[in-house]
Enzyme design. Structure first.
Site, mmCIF file in Angstrom:
data_model
loop_
_atom_site.group_PDB
_atom_site.id
_atom_site.type_symbol
_atom_site.label_atom_id
_atom_site.label_comp_id
_atom_site.label_asym_id
_atom_site.label_seq_id
_atom_site.Cartn_x
_atom_site.Cartn_y
_atom_site.Cartn_z
ATOM 1 N N LYS A 27 0.827 -1.200 0.000
ATOM 2 C CA LYS A 27 0.000 0.000 0.000
ATOM 3 C C LYS A 27 0.862 1.252 0.000
ATOM 4 C CE LYS A 27 -3.920 0.434 2.307
ATOM 5 N NZ LYS A 27 -4.901 0.489 3.406
ATOM 6 N N ARG A 97 -2.445 3.004 9.207
ATOM 7 C CA ARG A 97 -2.831 1.697 8.640
ATOM 8 C C ARG A 97 -1.607 0.819 8.475
ATOM 9 N NH1 ARG A 97 -6.358 4.994 5.372
ATOM 10 N NH2 ARG A 97 -8.504 4.195 5.394
ATOM 11 N N GLY A 106 -7.770 -7.323 6.134
ATOM 12 C CA GLY A 106 -8.510 -7.417 7.389
ATOM 13 C C GLY A 106 -7.755 -8.077 8.520
ATOM 14 N N MET A 108 -4.817 -7.105 9.979
ATOM 15 C CA MET A 108 -4.132 -6.241 10.956
ATOM 16 C C MET A 108 -4.987 -5.025 11.259
ATOM 17 S SD MET A 108 -0.187 -6.696 9.854
ATOM 18 C CE MET A 108 -0.543 -6.451 8.129
ATOM 19 N N ARG A 370 -3.974 -1.188 -5.936
ATOM 20 C CA ARG A 370 -3.173 -2.406 -5.813
ATOM 21 C C ARG A 370 -3.659 -3.380 -6.870
ATOM 22 N NH1 ARG A 370 -5.676 -4.517 -0.050
ATOM 23 N NH2 ARG A 370 -7.839 -4.429 -0.702
ATOM 24 N N HIS A 486 -16.115 -8.797 2.560
ATOM 25 C CA HIS A 486 -15.074 -9.703 3.047
ATOM 26 C C HIS A 486 -15.232 -11.095 2.451
ATOM 27 C CE1 HIS A 486 -13.241 -12.536 5.971
ATOM 28 N NE2 HIS A 486 -12.274 -11.620 5.957
ATOM 29 N N SER A 794 10.999 -43.494 -14.782
ATOM 30 C CA SER A 794 9.905 -42.628 -14.372
ATOM 31 C C SER A 794 9.970 -42.520 -12.854
ATOM 32 C CB SER A 794 8.567 -43.215 -14.810
ATOM 33 O OG SER A 794 7.520 -42.386 -14.358
ATOM 34 N N THR A 797 7.607 -40.447 -7.271
ATOM 35 C CA THR A 797 7.996 -39.627 -6.117
ATOM 36 C C THR A 797 7.087 -39.820 -4.914
ATOM 37 O OG1 THR A 797 6.901 -37.794 -7.225
ATOM 38 C CG2 THR A 797 9.297 -37.908 -7.391
ATOM 39 N N CYS A 861 5.957 -39.693 -12.405
ATOM 40 C CA CYS A 861 4.548 -40.072 -12.408
ATOM 41 C C CYS A 861 3.957 -40.062 -11.008
ATOM 42 C CB CYS A 861 4.356 -41.428 -13.078
ATOM 43 S SG CYS A 861 5.220 -42.766 -12.235
ATOM 44 N N TYR A 881 9.491 -35.367 -19.392
ATOM 45 C CA TYR A 881 8.063 -35.105 -19.225
ATOM 46 C C TYR A 881 7.645 -35.250 -17.771
ATOM 47 C CZ TYR A 881 7.402 -40.134 -18.805
ATOM 48 O OH TYR A 881 7.452 -41.431 -18.382
#
Lengths: 905, 905
Positions: A27, A97, A106, A108, A370, A486, A794, A797, A861, A881
């Site tokens: 701001k 502010r 909203g 703070m 903003r 809000h 491949s 994970t 994958c 990929y």
């Protein structure tokens, strides 16, 4: 401490600017920027985020120099605004502010009208010629200061604000309903009673010295950086606590001095749809907080919108003129000035802006600009439009969309043909369709979701305290507040469906029910919301697949032009494969064959195989499974014609295919003509203490090579048949859970041998590959050796993360929740690939693999394949990929493009 | 193919030598070496291992040049031996033997007396003047050739050798019992019948051409490299298949031409005790195989041994002279020559030798010398003695002992004071005490052990087919054969207790029982063997701890002078700690605190803690555990005074402390005054799918910090008390299962805070450290970060191996057995640290850890810490210490020393 602490802005100049967000907050930087652009901004100054850091690092003490710098800045403000802080006849009033690096709406605290006391209020009355305004400002100030700085704001919503209690009493005594009906005398009396309350509760007099007021407010606003709400918000949004907030101290301007005053908020384009149309709301004779809080329903800024609204509500032009007159019509010159300013701002920032303004006695003041929050749909439309308008280039448009945002666009919408029982209509505050069970409290929402329910959070209006519940809800429905309330702003930010300001709702919190047009809906009842139309429906409305065309398609095209990573999908059925192709999948990265064994007629053969006591018995059962498997592969290879399809050989431990409930075991025994004891014995025999680390993956195919044989035969036979039909297929046979070179060599030998035989039988050749999942840490460590016998890798994970951390996904929930709370893990490693640890193994796997086989094809994958940060990592380590669920394919495409662009920045 | 294929030796010269073992095999190299040393060796030549490789690589074809090289070599042999291959009047006979790089006793084939046919046998008779000998040689040749080359040897022991059947028939017809009682005429007749059998079974005439015989034998011996027994043996002993075997073709000399002939085997020192005393056995008028096969019980070589044996058996000197006369007395000149030769050989090879010799008409021929196998006890004694004699240096003595061999020495021996019911006495063939249940077949031994039994394998005599069963048995007992019989040699090599040649045994294989001096022992009955005395006892005899003194102590001293690695022990009790100190442990590397919670009065408090619904409840229960824990730590720290003690905080998942049987759950419920349902619910709540990857290790101490607090308090309080008593203690608090820096930082903060407080209370300071196990792959990957908050690392390679491979030790048995069989894993990674994979993570952990904390103390506390190859690895990567079970401490000390010496070689 020699750095500057305070940065002045106003009067067409400023010490800061947009590029100083980290120091001045968003701001503050934008106010300075606007001032530099010659846009009318009330003069003021920003106290930097550095001061905030020093404040918390030094036990809440400021650097010595701050006092003098603030005094100097106040003098400059006085000069430009032509008023004097604390002056009795022409007092300068200030707002204080917060302003963090990124917006935390909203979260703070703010103090307005600062500088008023029994003497300066007289000056304000004199200057404004409005006694009621003067006393109203004063009582607002005392109330706000009491709440925020002196700590009288109740901790929870159950408690009442002591000042509101006094106001209610006063209105009751007066026999009026609205605050605005109170007279100047009433308000003056309120101030007295407010001050007495403060004295009673805090044992202190309300501070009359404006400077003491100012420092109190600065303390409070900095202090609010560490309040619980802000801390929670930062955790949810990944904002580091040590960024700190800046504070903006600014001359007050008033939208509530009379009917020639107003205040409003606007977006330079429609934040819900992205349409290039100025859009905003305002209130005559009001302060900005009145618009945002949604207490009075605001009016449209443009005439066009006002007309549309009237049409929607079925109002006559006369009714519209009486009730919904736009700012454009109310104050045409101001509107024109505003139009010039918003265009200047949008052009300057090259992005859609969210602006706040106040009109004080027909003078326009810009309070804030903003980057405007927007829905995913709007984000795509705005980015594409701006690129087409030449405001940004295509690559920048691609960079403008957070890949995760697309998730909303890609998820099912309500089926337009479905029966809908629409019982009310509110504002279409955040698009998408949502169904769930009604809850009336944010805490209830969290509880219900915890136990697996989907909920719609219904509130009269929302407030920052409700953040947690809003986060978990499928949708949000409010009875009050506008498109910038809000609820609406937060829901759009979260990408959660929201219908706001649905006045037909009559909500009773204590009985946990609501009445809508004769319907009574209780807690737990099902409702559906359409955030794109504002419709509220009873029951659960069925959904349809999203269609991806227009702007979305353009953006994806631009992304595809840039990205280097291929994007495949994980799909086990021809249907999933078709969907994924429509989303742009360039092949299948993972087909799990085990799902195919669970279907009714197949599970029996599977169980027969498991129960067989010797190889001959197993072969017999596998022979029954073979035609099913071949059909499965035929279907999926055909659906992915011309593109590669990675098929994983059997992975789960065999006990997963046996029933564990006695009744089902009995059923199985009956079906197979054996005794319950036999079934039970097999279950016991196959039981594993840690199935995750047990007899699964390639370990099955090695101990029972006939399984791999059957699967390889089915894959190659299907491929041969398709090849004979003239269809190009590229099966990639993937062996899971490899940890040694010998394992893969063993399985590969089987596949190659079977493939040779099947191809000979069919008299055609097929272009197949054999490769492996890299999902065991050891596989990464010896990837050079494994690559000698693999055509592709491949990365699995999911398992790799489980083993690298030693976490079982099924069990880790218990301590991962605590870990999250204690910040022991920055992110859930099952959501976002752990680049620090697991990532090392991935990188090692890629580098070692290519060291012995430079043309090794490498992909991922695991579920990380559709997570943007992880996709960027995959690009960086040089994979070919990523593969993810069909709905995440576009996200991966965008993330892959951004990875390229980010690297070239 | 230009390399030489055939290497000649004989007549005091040779083309090869000791250093050419890889090419000529052990036996061939040593024959060449002996020849070079001027020792009388029958002339011959070696066909190199290269030929073997070529043979198998080229579909069993030889290089073209081989034929000519063999012919040339045969000519040289003819010249030196003064006889001609195939000559009718003075025929040269040959032996054809395998000879691999390392000895594989009895695993491959041999053909003797080659070159005989109807004509040459006449020449042999002429030359020897002994018709019976001629025909006996011929019938032996035909039988052996038929068995080995023509494949008539039965596949299993159940089948009968067709030639043996014919011999039995002949003996029956003659009414005699022994082969030696058959006349020349009988033997001549046997030859005819043998040949007819071959013709019947194989449809071919027995080859008469000596050259055809020779090539047939060469084919067979090379072929035997790939027979099942040899393949199994190589797998058990880790011998690569591609080493190949050499073949030694050598002039035959005969120990069975008459009573001026003999054959024998000897060790230059006692292979059982290591005593420096020439020791061997011989038979008059016999071939070498007769001694080794244990069919006739041989005589002693030295007079001293002969006297001892007589004394043992209570024979008079007259009886001794009649029955056990030694070679020393029989043929004093030959004995003297032999003595000179053995001393020359031992001095030349600088190690104890195992020699074979034949005396042909009073001329001594050496047939073989090789490093003598010995018991662990003998190995230590010989190494130490040779170092003291100046034959080798101390470091070489240290290198001479395989660390694993010590295992035998370190294990309990029979308690000398225990009641023993000795029912028979045999030869003390391989030392140590063993108890187990009687089985009579090798396959039974394997089966019984598979299901968890300990067995003693009892055989009339053993043969190479029994290897598998011998390997798993606790001890071996035979009724026939001497100290150099198959059973004795193999058992010593394996370090398995063996009592051989126990003639009192009457074994009935079919009824599975044996009679000994009135006792009947059936399969499954318990017996005990003392391999150091030869005693056979009924029942299970209790054992006592070994004492480590004398030679062992010297060797350990020498090892300690060299080694750089510290050696600690894993010990949970003061008693274990004491034992380990005696074995030379330099501290404790792992104390598991959880074992302390299982004792009767503690488990209740532990369960109370687990059932507590809040922190206060948990703290209350922990308070009850505290005094126990403090006492535990007091005891163990005191036992290890002056040395470091690593104490691991609670590691196992909490459900391990709850009962899983309903009856026990009821008991627990009653004891704790709660309902069975409550107990069950908690069990269900704590259930984990993969407990290995669940809520355990530091994850407990993080979610329940009060547990870590209590443990830290108990450790530091105990340390403070001891410090006050003037005892030096060095507690090292080890947090398990760390995967992130934050986890350890969190736990360390607790420990440091608690330690500060406790030290203040006691008013003393203690020297404590805080560190972690590295047992999660991720910990190795980010060891640099973890080291920032750790004083030490201890690699928990058990878990690290589980996670790096994705194997659960509890479940992997099923497929690891198959993996072993299919050679997918070269070694069990839970036994021998996987240097290729897991080792990378260990090295990474060490290097990264020291990169941020150069003084980081690093050790290992997985079971690999006592495994020699793994210890060497730990030395190589630069660890400070290894920690292992008390009994493996000496093994680790020796391995650590060898690691240094091997690296400096």
């Amino acid at each position: 401490m020699t750095a500057k602490l305070v940065y002045f802005f106003g009067g067409g100049k400023a010490e800061g600017g947009s590029e100083m967000r980290n120091l001045l907050g968003g701001k503050g930087a934008d106010l300075a920027e606007m001032s530099n652009l010659g846009i009318p901004v009330p003069a003021g100054f920003s106290i930097s985020t550095e001061v905030c850091k020093i404040y918390f690092d030094h036990d809440r003490h400021y650097p010595q120099e701050l006092d003098q710098e603030v005094r100097n800045a106040v003098s400059q403000v006085e000069e430009i605004m032509g008023a004097k802080f604390g002056d009795v006849s022409n007092p300068l009033l200030l707002s204080v502010r917060s302003g963090a690096r990124v917006s935390m709406p909203g979260m703070m605290d703010t103090v307005l009208n600062l500088g008023l006391n029994e003497e300066t209020v007289q000056g304000l009355i004199e200057q404004s010629g409005n006694e009621r305004f003067g006393w109203d400002s004063y009582r607002r100030f005392v109330q706000m200061y009491g709440d925020v700085v002196l700590g009288l704001r109740p901790e929870s919503k159950e408690e009442e604000d002591p000042f509101e209690v006094i106001i209610e009493e006063a209105k009751e005594a007066r026999g009026v309903k609205l605050d605005t009906e109170l007279t100047a005398e009433d308000l003056k009396d309120l101030v007295v009673r407010f001050k007495q309350t403060i004295k009673d509760k805090k044992g202190m007099d309300f501070p009359t010295d404006p400077w003491a007021q100012l420092w109190g407010a600065i303390d409070a606003v900095f202090g609010s950086w560490m309040n619980q709400r802000a801390v929670t918000y930062r955790r949810l949004h990944g904002i580091p606590g040590d960024w700190g907030t800046a504070i903006n101290v600014q001359a007050m301007v008033f939208g509530n001095m009379g009917d020639d005053c107003a205040t409003g908020v606007a977006f330079t384009r429609d934040p819900a749809t992205g349409e290039n149309e100025f859009f905003g709301e305002f209130l005559i004779n009001a302060q900005g907080e009145d618009v945002v809080a949604g207490i009075r329903t605001p009016l449209e800024i443009t005439r066009k919108r006002s007309m549309e609204l009237a049409k929607q509500r079925g109002s006559s032009e006369e009714e519209r003129r009486d009730n919904y007159l736009s700012l454009e019509e109310h104050m045409p010159e101001i509107y024109e000035e505003l139009e010039g300013i918003y265009k200047k701002l949008e052009h300057h920032y090259r992005d859609m802006q969210d602006i706040e303004f106040t009109i004080q006695r027909k003078k326009l003041w810009m309070l804030q600009t903003r980057r405007g929050k927007r829905t995913a749909e709007a984000a795509v439309r705005i980015a594409v439009a701006m690129a087409e308008e030449g405001l940004i280039d295509k690559n920048e448009a691609v960079m403008r969309i957070m890949p995760e945002e697309l998730d909303r666009l890609l998820h099912p919408q309500f089926d337009p043909k479905a029966e809908k029982n629409v019982i009310a209509k509110g504002l279409p505050a955040s698009p998408g369709g949502a169904s769930g069970r009604v809850v009336f409290h944010a805490e209830d929402a969290e509880e219900w979701v915890e136990r697996g329910e989907k909920v719609i959070l219904v509130r009269i209006e929302t407030s920052p305290e409700d953040i947690g519940g809003m986060h978990v809800a499928e949708g949000i429905l409010t009875s009050r507040g506008g498109m910038t309330s809000h609820a609406a702003v937060v829901a759009r930010g979260m990408g959660t469906c929201c219908v706001a300001g649905c006045g037909a709702l009559n909500i009773n919190y204590s009985s946990k029910e609501m009445h809508i047009d004769g319907y009574v809906l209780k807690e737990g009842d099902h409702i559906s919301l359409n955030g794109s139309t504002g419709e509220v429906m009873t029951g659960q409305v069925p959904t349809v697949e999203p269609e991806l065309t227009g702007n979305f398609g353009r953006l994806m095209e631009w992304a595809d032009e840039v990205r280097k990573l291929g994007v495949r999908t994980n799909a086990d059925t021809p249907k999933d494969a078709e969907v994924a192709r429509q989303f742009g999948a360039e092949g299948i990265g993972l087909t799990r064959t085990e799902h195919m064994f669970f279907e009714a007629d197949r599970i029996k053969a599977m169980r027969e195989m498991i129960l067989a006591s010797d190889e001959a018995g197993r072969r017999g059962a596998l022979e029954k499974l073979f035609p099913y498997q071949k059909d499965d592969f035929y279907g999926i290879l055909k659906a992915m014609r011309d593109l590669p399809v990675t098929i994983r050989t059997l992975d789960p431990p065999l006990h997963e295919f046996l029933p564990h409930e006695e009744s089902q075991q009995q059923e199985m025994a009956d079906e197979m003509g054996i005794s319950l004891e036999d079934v039970k014995q097999k279950v016991v025999q196959l039981h594993e203490f840690n199935p995750m680390l047990g007899h699964r993956g390639c370990r099955l195919g090695i101990v029972y090579p006939e399984i791999t044989e059957m699967q390889a035969r089915a894959i190659i036979a299907a491929a041969c048949e398709l090849t004979k039909e003239g269809i190009n297929v590229y099966p990639e046979i993937m062996v899971p859970l490899i940890g040694t070179r010998e394992e893969l060599a063993h399985q590969r030998e089987i596949v190659d041998r079977v493939a040779e035989k099947v191809q000979e039988e069919y008299g055609v050749r097929v272009n197949y590959m054999v490769g492996t999942m890299i999902e065991i840490p050891r596989a990464s460590l010896i990837a050079d050796k494994i690559a000698e016998v693999a055509d592709f890798f491949s990365f699995g994970t999911n398992d790799l993360t489980q083993l690298t951390y030693g976490y079982s996904r099924d069990d880790a929930g218990k301590f991962l929740a605590a870990y999250d709370e204690m910040k022991i893990l920055p992110e859930d490693p099952f959501q976002v690939l752990d680049q620090e640890g697991v990532g090392q193994l991935v990188l090692m796997g890629v580098e070692k693999g290519r060291s012995t086989r430079p043309d090794l094809k490498i992909g991922i994958c695991g579920e990380h394949g559709g997570e943007p940060k992880s996709v960027e990592f995959c690009h960086r380590v040089g994979m070919n990929y990523v593969s993810c669920s069909p709905y995440r394919v576009p996200i991966a495409r965008l993330a892959a493009a951004q990875a390229v662009l980010r690297r070239s920045q």
